[in-house]
Design a protein around this motif. Structure first.
Motif, PDB file in Angstrom:
ATOM      1  N   PHE A   1       8.495   9.674  -0.418  1.00 61.39           N
ATOM      2  CA  PHE A   1       8.050  10.754   0.465  1.00 61.39           C
ATOM      3  C   PHE A   1       7.851  10.306   1.900  1.00 61.39           C
ATOM      4  N   ASP A   2       7.477   9.034   2.109  1.00 62.51           N
ATOM      5  CA  ASP A   2       7.224   8.581   3.474  1.00 62.51           C
ATOM      6  C   ASP A   2       8.498   8.381   4.279  1.00 62.51           C
ATOM      7  N   THR A   3       9.647   8.462   3.634  1.00 57.48           N
ATOM      8  CA  THR A   3      10.922   8.355   4.360  1.00 57.48           C
ATOM      9  C   THR A   3      11.472   9.719   4.750  1.00 57.48           C
TER      10      THR A   3
ATOM     11  N   PHE B   1       2.260  11.750   6.668  1.00 56.56           N
ATOM     12  CA  PHE B   1       1.427  12.019   5.504  1.00 56.56           C
ATOM     13  C   PHE B   1       1.027  10.721   4.819  1.00 56.56           C
ATOM     14  N   MET B   2       1.923   9.746   4.789  1.00 54.52           N
ATOM     15  CA  MET B   2       1.585   8.438   4.243  1.00 54.52           C
ATOM     16  C   MET B   2       0.435   7.813   5.016  1.00 54.52           C
ATOM     17  N   LEU B   3       0.483   7.887   6.329  1.00 53.20           N
ATOM     18  CA  LEU B   3      -0.573   7.330   7.163  1.00 53.20           C
ATOM     19  C   LEU B   3      -1.914   7.985   6.842  1.00 53.20           C
ATOM     20  N   TRP B   4      -1.930   9.303   6.750  1.00 60.34           N
ATOM     21  CA  TRP B   4      -3.180  10.020   6.488  1.00 60.34           C
ATOM     22  C   TRP B   4      -3.718   9.692   5.090  1.00 60.34           C
ATOM     23  N   LEU B   5      -2.822   9.595   4.121  1.00 59.63           N
ATOM     24  CA  LEU B   5      -3.245   9.213   2.776  1.00 59.63           C
ATOM     25  C   LEU B   5      -3.873   7.822   2.775  1.00 59.63           C
TER      26      LEU B   5
ATOM     27  N   LEU C   1     -11.829  -4.651   7.183  1.00 60.02           N
ATOM     28  CA  LEU C   1     -11.142  -3.373   7.324  1.00 60.02           C
ATOM     29  C   LEU C   1      -9.962  -3.498   8.276  1.00 60.02           C
ATOM     30  N   GLY C   2      -8.809  -3.061   7.819  1.00 61.39           N
ATOM     31  CA  GLY C   2      -7.602  -3.135   8.639  1.00 61.39           C
ATOM     32  C   GLY C   2      -6.723  -4.319   8.312  1.00 61.39           C
ATOM     33  N   SER C   3      -7.298  -5.334   7.656  1.00 64.94           N
ATOM     34  CA  SER C   3      -6.505  -6.501   7.255  1.00 64.94           C
ATOM     35  C   SER C   3      -6.477  -6.642   5.737  1.00 64.94           C
ATOM     36  N   ASP C   4      -7.622  -6.465   5.102  1.00 67.52           N
ATOM     37  CA  ASP C   4      -7.692  -6.495   3.638  1.00 67.52           C
ATOM     38  C   ASP C   4      -7.820  -5.062   3.129  1.00 67.52           C
ATOM     39  N   TRP C   5      -6.842  -4.640   2.326  1.00 62.63           N
ATOM     40  CA  TRP C   5      -6.831  -3.258   1.848  1.00 62.63           C
ATOM     41  C   TRP C   5      -7.526  -3.181   0.493  1.00 62.63           C
ATOM     42  N   MET C   6      -8.758  -2.678   0.516  1.00 66.77           N
ATOM     43  CA  MET C   6      -9.556  -2.601  -0.694  1.00 66.77           C
ATOM     44  C   MET C   6      -8.933  -1.651  -1.711  1.00 66.77           C
ATOM     45  N   ALA C   7      -8.379  -0.533  -1.235  1.00 70.19           N
ATOM     46  CA  ALA C   7      -7.759   0.440  -2.143  1.00 70.19           C
ATOM     47  C   ALA C   7      -6.578  -0.173  -2.887  1.00 70.19           C
TER      48      ALA C   7
ATOM     49  N   MET D   1       0.839  -1.202   0.000  1.00 72.11           N
ATOM     50  CA  MET D   1       0.000   0.000   0.000  1.00 72.11           C
ATOM     51  C   MET D   1       0.875   1.254   0.000  1.00 72.11           C
ATOM     52  N   ARG D   2       1.956   1.227   0.734  1.00 76.06           N
ATOM     53  CA  ARG D   2       2.885   2.369   0.718  1.00 76.06           C
ATOM     54  C   ARG D   2       3.443   2.577  -0.691  1.00 76.06           C
ATOM     55  N   ALA D   3       3.810   1.476  -1.345  1.00 79.91           N
ATOM     56  CA  ALA D   3       4.363   1.575  -2.701  1.00 79.91           C
ATOM     57  C   ALA D   3       3.333   2.172  -3.654  1.00 79.91           C
ATOM     58  N   LEU D   4       2.083   1.753  -3.524  1.00 79.75           N
ATOM     59  CA  LEU D   4       1.029   2.306  -4.370  1.00 79.75           C
ATOM     60  C   LEU D   4       0.886   3.802  -4.160  1.00 79.75           C
ATOM     61  N   LEU D   5       0.905   4.255  -2.920  1.00 83.79           N
ATOM     62  CA  LEU D   5       0.716   5.676  -2.637  1.00 83.79           C
ATOM     63  C   LEU D   5       1.917   6.514  -3.075  1.00 83.79           C
ATOM     64  N   ARG D   6       3.092   5.923  -3.094  1.00 85.46           N
ATOM     65  CA  ARG D   6       4.250   6.641  -3.651  1.00 85.46           C
ATOM     66  C   ARG D   6       4.050   6.874  -5.141  1.00 85.46           C
ATOM     67  N   VAL D   7       3.588   5.837  -5.840  1.00 82.96           N
ATOM     68  CA  VAL D   7       3.307   5.984  -7.271  1.00 82.96           C
ATOM     69  C   VAL D   7       2.219   7.027  -7.489  1.00 82.96           C
ATOM     70  N   SER D   8       1.164   6.969  -6.674  1.00 80.09           N
ATOM     71  CA  SER D   8       0.062   7.917  -6.818  1.00 80.09           C
ATOM     72  C   SER D   8       0.510   9.346  -6.533  1.00 80.09           C
ATOM     73  N   PHE D   9       1.417   9.521  -5.591  1.00 79.77           N
ATOM     74  CA  PHE D   9       1.910  10.864  -5.289  1.00 79.77           C
ATOM     75  C   PHE D   9       2.534  11.484  -6.534  1.00 79.77           C
TER      76      PHE D   9
END
Length: 452
Positions: free
Chosen positions: A431-433, A129-133, A248-254, A21-29
């Motif tokens: 960005f999350d680093t 910011f990664m957490l909030w995203l 929710l919390g185990s399976d990430w739908m996004a 999920m972190r990798a996906l949000l980096r790409v999306s950023f």
């Protein structure tokens, strides 16, 4: 018992967000900032930012800079301006099951609030910011699915992203779980329940509703923090919505649903665009050879008529014209964001010779994916038919890293300059680093005005 959404949002830590999920949000950023860069040059974005300056001055919440602009307004105003800016070019990430887009609302809203927090002296790290995203993406995705399943009309992304934004911003502001419930309820109640097919049938700058969904969510969070009530949000708490919150919390739908676009137009057109250009290349055809085009696709897509669009908004919500552009030019990118493309005689000829066929098989297939089949007929009577195909960019058919990088630079470089575009890309990809200083530098890069 399934985890409640406010418990998920209040208790989630950066470490709880899976690396995928972190990798996906980096790409999306990075992808979203490229779209924002070219979006800042559009008339739609310029009008939105002009109106924002007139209507949304900075208040006690702190001044927030408008995305790719630099001028200060309130965080609600910056969320609105940023939402319209990203939405002005239909090239941002999306979710096929929701028939919409998460990042076009979540990124502008969270960047706006983060900048307001920075202005008030709050140091923000990239991990925060990664957490909030992650919260914004997951809540939006699930609320959107619940809404589509329980509401009779097809509403824009702004309607359900308002819920995700509200919860994510509430977490940013340190709200309690109960305040998050109220933020979600306020965001859902006041979110723009705008009918998407209205904009498909009559394309204008209202687009996908995120220009109001993002600021509605931000407003909801601040109201909840001040004691305003609004719970429950039916997309989060009703009995009918419950199946969409399982896991929710185990399976990430996004993580399972998010896709990326290759072309800056409605994704419903993408399988036809890919099929058409493949037929041209495989059969050594020139656009002057083509007499007519048949596109068999799903019902909603046939509403993207636009055989001769008169504006960039009409072009964004068409199929025939982008397909004709692929046939004539072999691609559809930043150059096709220039209004001059609307007067290209070769493209117009083929677009007007294109038939859209409402196909039951394609409609039945087009649930988790979007399908189309294209046939080209030449002036000498030959017919070339492509097998049905779906749009690329899904999790199981991803765009390559080279394609994503090429798309980003195609959009960002002419607007920001190569050096600034490269810096945003390099920092956004990790960005999350970033520590508080590094993330502040990234905020400066994405919020400042484009180069002169």
């Amino acid at each position: 018992m399934a985890q409640r959404f406010e418990e998920f949002a209040a208790g989630l830590s950066y470490e709880d967000v899976p690396e995928a999920m972190r990798a996906l949000l980096r790409v999306s950023f990075v992808d979203t900032m490229g779209v924002a860069a070219i979006g800042a040059t559009t008339e739609m974005s310029q009008i939105a930012r002009k109106s924002t300056l007139r209507l949304f001055g900075a208040g006690s919440a702190g001044a927030a800079r408008m995305l790719m602009d630099g001028r200060e307004v309130s965080p609600v105003g910056a969320a609105m301006a940023g939402g319209f800016t990203v939405d002005s070019v239909d090239a941002h990430d999306g979710t096929t099951p929701n028939k919409g887009h998460v990042g076009s609302a979540v990124f502008p809203a969270l960047l706006a609030v983060a900048d307001a927090m920075r202005a008030e002296g709050r140091a923000i790290t990239g991990a925060e910011f990664m957490l909030w995203l992650a919260i914004g993406y997951e809540i939006s995705t699930r609320a959107g699915k619940a809404q589509h399943a329980t509401c009779p009309d097809y509403h824009t992304s702004g309607s359900w992203t308002a819920v995700g934004v509200a919860v994510a911003v509430a977490r940013m502001l340190g709200a309690s779980g109960e305040q998050m419930r109220h933020a979600a309820g306020i965001g859902e109640y006041h979110g723009p329940r705008s009918q998407m097919m209205r904009c498909i049938d009559f394309p204008t700058m209202v687009r996908d509703g995120v220009g109001w969904g993002a600021p509605t969510g931000v407003t909801a969070a601040y109201l909840a923090l001040d004691g305003f009530t609004g719970a429950p949000a039916l997309t989060c708490e009703s009995e009918d919505a419950a199946p969409f919150w399982a896991g929710l919390g185990s399976d990430w739908m996004a993580l399972a649903d998010t896709h990326y676009k290759k072309y800056p137009c409605c994704r419903w057109a993408h399988p036809s665009m890919d099929a058409a250009v493949a037929l041209m290349e495989e059969n050594g055809l020139h656009h002057s050879d083509v007499a007519r085009v048949e596109i068999r696709t799903f019902h909603y897509a046939t509403r993207l008529a636009g055989h001769r669009p008169k504006s960039m908004d009409e072009l964004a919500y068409s199929i025939a014209f982008p397909v004709a552009t692929m046939i004539v030019r072999g691609g559809f990118g930043a150059a096709e964001m220039d209004a001059a493309v609307l007067d290209d005689a070769d493209i117009i000829r083929i677009s007007e010779a294109t038939e859209l066929i409402d196909d039951d098989e394609m409609t039945a297939r087009s649930v988790a994916k979007r399908w189309a089949a294209v046939t080209l007929e030449t002036k000498d009577g030959r017919r070339f038919a492509a097998e049905p195909r779906s749009a690329r960019g899904d999790v199981d058919a991803p765009l390559s890293a080279e394609e994503m990088s090429g798309k980003y630079h195609m959009f960002a470089d002419p607007v920001l300059g190569r050096a600034r575009a490269e810096e945003i890309k390099a920092l956004g990809a990790r960005f999350d680093t970033l520590d508080a200083k590094g993330f502040a530098e990234l905020l400066d890069l994405v919020l400042a005005a484009p180069q002169a």
